[in-house]
Write a protein that holds these residues in place. Structure first.
Motif, PDB file in Angstrom:
ATOM      1  N   GLY A 261       0.812  -1.202   0.000  1.00 35.87           N
ATOM      2  CA  GLY A 261       0.000   0.000   0.000  1.00 35.87           C
ATOM      3  C   GLY A 261       0.841   1.245   0.000  1.00 35.87           C
ATOM      4  N   LEU A 262       0.159   2.377   0.170  1.00 35.13           N
ATOM      5  CA  LEU A 262       0.809   3.688   0.225  1.00 35.13           C
ATOM      6  C   LEU A 262       0.845   4.149   1.678  1.00 35.13           C
ATOM      7  CD1 LEU A 262       1.861   6.332  -1.044  1.00 35.13           C
ATOM      8  CD2 LEU A 262      -0.528   7.029  -1.344  1.00 35.13           C
TER       9      LEU A 262
ATOM     10  N   SER B 208       9.487   1.573  10.435  1.00 34.12           N
ATOM     11  CA  SER B 208      10.319   2.750  10.126  1.00 34.12           C
ATOM     12  C   SER B 208      10.580   2.852   8.632  1.00 34.12           C
ATOM     13  CB  SER B 208      11.636   2.682  10.902  1.00 34.12           C
ATOM     14  OG  SER B 208      11.398   2.608  12.288  1.00 34.12           O
ATOM     15  N   LEU B 209       9.532   2.762   7.862  1.00 31.57           N
ATOM     16  CA  LEU B 209       9.686   2.759   6.409  1.00 31.57           C
ATOM     17  C   LEU B 209      10.245   4.077   5.895  1.00 31.57           C
ATOM     18  CD1 LEU B 209       6.488   0.778   5.535  1.00 31.57           C
ATOM     19  CD2 LEU B 209       8.775   0.190   4.750  1.00 31.57           C
ATOM     20  N   LYS B 210      11.043   3.958   4.835  1.00 33.65           N
ATOM     21  CA  LYS B 210      11.694   5.106   4.203  1.00 33.65           C
ATOM     22  C   LYS B 210      11.261   5.190   2.742  1.00 33.65           C
ATOM     23  CE  LYS B 210      15.837   4.247   6.979  1.00 33.65           C
ATOM     24  NZ  LYS B 210      17.303   3.978   6.935  1.00 33.65           N
ATOM     25  N   PRO B 211      11.351   6.362   2.142  1.00 35.60           N
ATOM     26  CA  PRO B 211      11.004   6.461   0.713  1.00 35.60           C
ATOM     27  C   PRO B 211      11.804   5.501  -0.157  1.00 35.60           C
ATOM     28  CG  PRO B 211      11.108   8.642   1.680  1.00 35.60           C
ATOM     29  CD  PRO B 211      11.584   7.680   2.735  1.00 35.60           C
ATOM     30  N   GLU B 212      13.038   5.231   0.207  1.00 36.83           N
ATOM     31  CA  GLU B 212      13.853   4.307  -0.587  1.00 36.83           C
ATOM     32  C   GLU B 212      13.413   2.850  -0.466  1.00 36.83           C
ATOM     33  OE1 GLU B 212      14.933   6.594   1.624  1.00 36.83           O
ATOM     34  OE2 GLU B 212      16.701   5.864   2.727  1.00 36.83           O
ATOM     35  N   ASP B 213      12.454   2.564   0.408  1.00 37.51           N
ATOM     36  CA  ASP B 213      11.878   1.215   0.471  1.00 37.51           C
ATOM     37  C   ASP B 213      10.783   1.015  -0.578  1.00 37.51           C
ATOM     38  OD1 ASP B 213      12.042   1.491   4.037  1.00 37.51           O
ATOM     39  OD2 ASP B 213      13.403   0.350   2.729  1.00 37.51           O
TER      40      ASP B 213
ATOM     41  N   VAL C 177       6.275   4.475  -0.280  1.00 43.26           N
ATOM     42  CA  VAL C 177       6.504   5.245   0.939  1.00 43.26           C
ATOM     43  C   VAL C 177       6.723   6.700   0.545  1.00 43.26           C
ATOM     44  CG1 VAL C 177       7.848   5.459   3.048  1.00 43.26           C
ATOM     45  CG2 VAL C 177       7.573   3.212   1.965  1.00 43.26           C
ATOM     46  N   SER C 178       5.853   7.563   1.002  1.00 39.43           N
ATOM     47  CA  SER C 178       5.977   8.986   0.682  1.00 39.43           C
ATOM     48  C   SER C 178       6.751   9.707   1.772  1.00 39.43           C
ATOM     49  CB  SER C 178       4.597   9.609   0.511  1.00 39.43           C
ATOM     50  OG  SER C 178       3.886   9.564   1.731  1.00 39.43           O
TER      51      SER C 178
ATOM     52  N   ASP D 262       6.095   4.998   8.889  1.00 39.67           N
ATOM     53  CA  ASP D 262       4.988   4.075   9.136  1.00 39.67           C
ATOM     54  C   ASP D 262       5.458   2.625   9.043  1.00 39.67           C
ATOM     55  OD1 ASP D 262       2.262   5.972   7.577  1.00 39.67           O
ATOM     56  OD2 ASP D 262       3.277   6.162   9.514  1.00 39.67           O
ATOM     57  N   SER D 263       4.519   1.725   9.331  1.00 38.16           N
ATOM     58  CA  SER D 263       4.778   0.289   9.270  1.00 38.16           C
ATOM     59  C   SER D 263       3.788  -0.389   8.339  1.00 38.16           C
ATOM     60  CB  SER D 263       4.654  -0.348  10.662  1.00 38.16           C
ATOM     61  OG  SER D 263       5.608   0.181  11.558  1.00 38.16           O
TER      62      SER D 263
END
Length: 123
Positions: A10-11, A84-89, A121-122, A16-17
Protein backbone atom coordinates in the motif's frame (compact mmCIF):
# COMPACT_ATOMS: atom_id res chain seq x y z
CA UNK A 1 4.92 -27.16 -6.86
CA UNK A 2 4.22 -24.11 -4.73
CA UNK A 3 2.01 -21.18 -5.67
CA UNK A 4 2.60 -17.91 -3.85
CA UNK A 5 0.29 -14.91 -3.44
CA UNK A 6 1.46 -11.70 -1.76
CA UNK A 7 -0.75 -9.14 -0.06
CA UNK A 8 -0.51 -6.20 2.31
CA UNK A 9 1.18 -3.58 0.18
CA UNK A 10 0.00 0.00 0.00
CA UNK A 11 0.81 3.69 0.23
CA UNK A 12 2.22 4.87 3.55
CA UNK A 13 4.21 7.78 4.91
CA UNK A 14 7.82 7.67 5.98
CA UNK A 15 8.11 6.21 9.48
CA UNK A 16 4.99 4.07 9.14
CA UNK A 17 4.78 0.29 9.27
CA UNK A 18 3.35 -2.37 6.98
CA UNK A 19 3.09 -6.12 7.18
CA UNK A 20 3.28 -8.10 3.98
CA UNK A 21 1.90 -11.62 3.76
CA UNK A 22 2.64 -14.36 1.29
CA UNK A 23 0.23 -17.28 1.27
CA UNK A 24 1.39 -20.53 -0.27
CA UNK A 25 -0.58 -23.38 -1.73
CA UNK A 26 0.89 -26.76 -2.46
CA UNK A 27 2.38 -29.57 -0.42
CA UNK A 28 5.14 -29.54 2.13
CA UNK A 29 5.33 -25.78 2.76
CA UNK A 30 7.44 -26.39 5.86
CA UNK A 31 10.23 -27.91 3.78
CA UNK A 32 10.78 -24.76 1.72
CA UNK A 33 13.08 -21.87 2.36
CA UNK A 34 11.44 -18.52 1.67
CA UNK A 35 12.68 -15.14 0.66
CA UNK A 36 11.44 -11.61 0.19
CA UNK A 37 12.84 -9.54 -2.63
CA UNK A 38 12.03 -6.10 -3.98
CA UNK A 39 12.34 -4.30 -7.27
CA UNK A 40 12.22 -0.55 -7.71
CA UNK A 41 11.49 0.99 -11.13
CA UNK A 42 14.48 0.71 -13.43
CA UNK A 43 16.45 -1.39 -10.95
CA UNK A 44 17.28 -5.04 -10.49
CA UNK A 45 15.40 -7.29 -8.12
CA UNK A 46 17.20 -7.21 -4.75
CA UNK A 47 17.33 -9.51 -1.78
CA UNK A 48 15.52 -8.27 1.35
CA UNK A 49 15.27 -11.22 3.77
CA UNK A 50 15.21 -15.00 3.92
CA UNK A 51 13.91 -17.57 6.38
CA UNK A 52 14.86 -21.24 6.25
CA UNK A 53 12.83 -24.25 7.28
CA UNK A 54 14.17 -23.92 10.83
CA UNK A 55 13.21 -20.23 10.95
CA UNK A 56 16.79 -19.07 10.69
CA UNK A 57 16.82 -15.61 9.12
CA UNK A 58 19.08 -13.31 7.12
CA UNK A 59 18.58 -9.66 6.14
CA UNK A 60 19.96 -7.17 3.71
CA UNK A 61 21.98 -4.49 5.48
CA UNK A 62 19.58 -1.83 4.24
CA UNK A 63 16.66 -3.31 6.21
CA UNK A 64 18.41 -4.86 9.20
CA UNK A 65 16.81 -3.66 12.44
CA UNK A 66 13.71 -2.36 10.64
CA UNK A 67 12.26 -5.43 8.86
CA UNK A 68 11.43 -8.82 10.30
CA UNK A 69 10.65 -12.01 8.40
CA UNK A 70 8.64 -14.83 9.96
CA UNK A 71 6.70 -17.89 8.91
CA UNK A 72 3.62 -19.77 10.09
CA UNK A 73 3.79 -23.29 8.73
CA UNK A 74 0.27 -24.10 9.98
CA UNK A 75 -1.07 -21.31 7.75
CA UNK A 76 1.47 -21.85 4.95
CA UNK A 77 2.28 -18.17 5.14
CA UNK A 78 5.42 -16.08 5.33
CA UNK A 79 5.36 -12.50 6.61
CA UNK A 80 7.50 -9.41 6.28
CA UNK A 81 6.99 -6.87 9.04
CA UNK A 82 8.34 -3.53 7.87
CA UNK A 83 8.86 -0.74 10.41
CA UNK A 84 10.32 2.75 10.13
CA UNK A 85 9.69 2.76 6.41
CA UNK A 86 11.69 5.11 4.20
CA UNK A 87 11.00 6.46 0.71
CA UNK A 88 13.85 4.31 -0.59
CA UNK A 89 11.88 1.22 0.47
CA UNK A 90 9.41 1.97 -2.33
CA UNK A 91 9.30 -1.05 -4.65
CA UNK A 92 7.31 -4.06 -5.72
CA UNK A 93 7.87 -6.74 -3.11
CA UNK A 94 7.98 -10.40 -4.10
CA UNK A 95 8.11 -13.58 -2.10
CA UNK A 96 9.92 -16.63 -3.41
CA UNK A 97 10.46 -20.24 -2.42
CA UNK A 98 13.18 -22.81 -2.90
CA UNK A 99 13.90 -26.22 -1.46
CA UNK A 100 17.32 -25.62 0.01
CA UNK A 101 18.63 -25.57 3.55
CA UNK A 102 21.18 -22.80 2.99
CA UNK A 103 19.20 -20.07 1.31
CA UNK A 104 20.61 -18.07 -1.57
CA UNK A 105 20.22 -14.32 -1.90
CA UNK A 106 20.29 -14.28 -5.71
CA UNK A 107 16.80 -14.15 -7.21
CA UNK A 108 17.75 -16.55 -10.00
CA UNK A 109 18.32 -19.31 -7.45
CA UNK A 110 14.65 -19.38 -6.40
CA UNK A 111 12.18 -21.71 -8.09
CA UNK A 112 8.78 -20.21 -7.28
CA UNK A 113 7.59 -16.61 -7.22
CA UNK A 114 4.51 -14.62 -6.35
CA UNK A 115 3.09 -11.86 -8.50
CA UNK A 116 4.31 -9.05 -6.22
CA UNK A 117 2.71 -6.34 -4.13
CA UNK A 118 3.44 -2.62 -4.43
CA UNK A 119 4.79 -0.69 -1.46
CA UNK A 120 5.02 3.09 -1.81
CA UNK A 121 6.50 5.24 0.94
CA UNK A 122 5.98 8.99 0.68
CA UNK A 123 8.27 11.50 2.34
Amino acid sequence: QVQLVESGGGLVQAGDSLRLSCAASGPAFSTYGLGWFRQAPGKERDFVATINRFSGTTYADSVKGRFSISRDNAKSTVYLQMNSLKPEDTAVYYCAAVRRLILPIRPNDYDYWGQGTQVTVSS
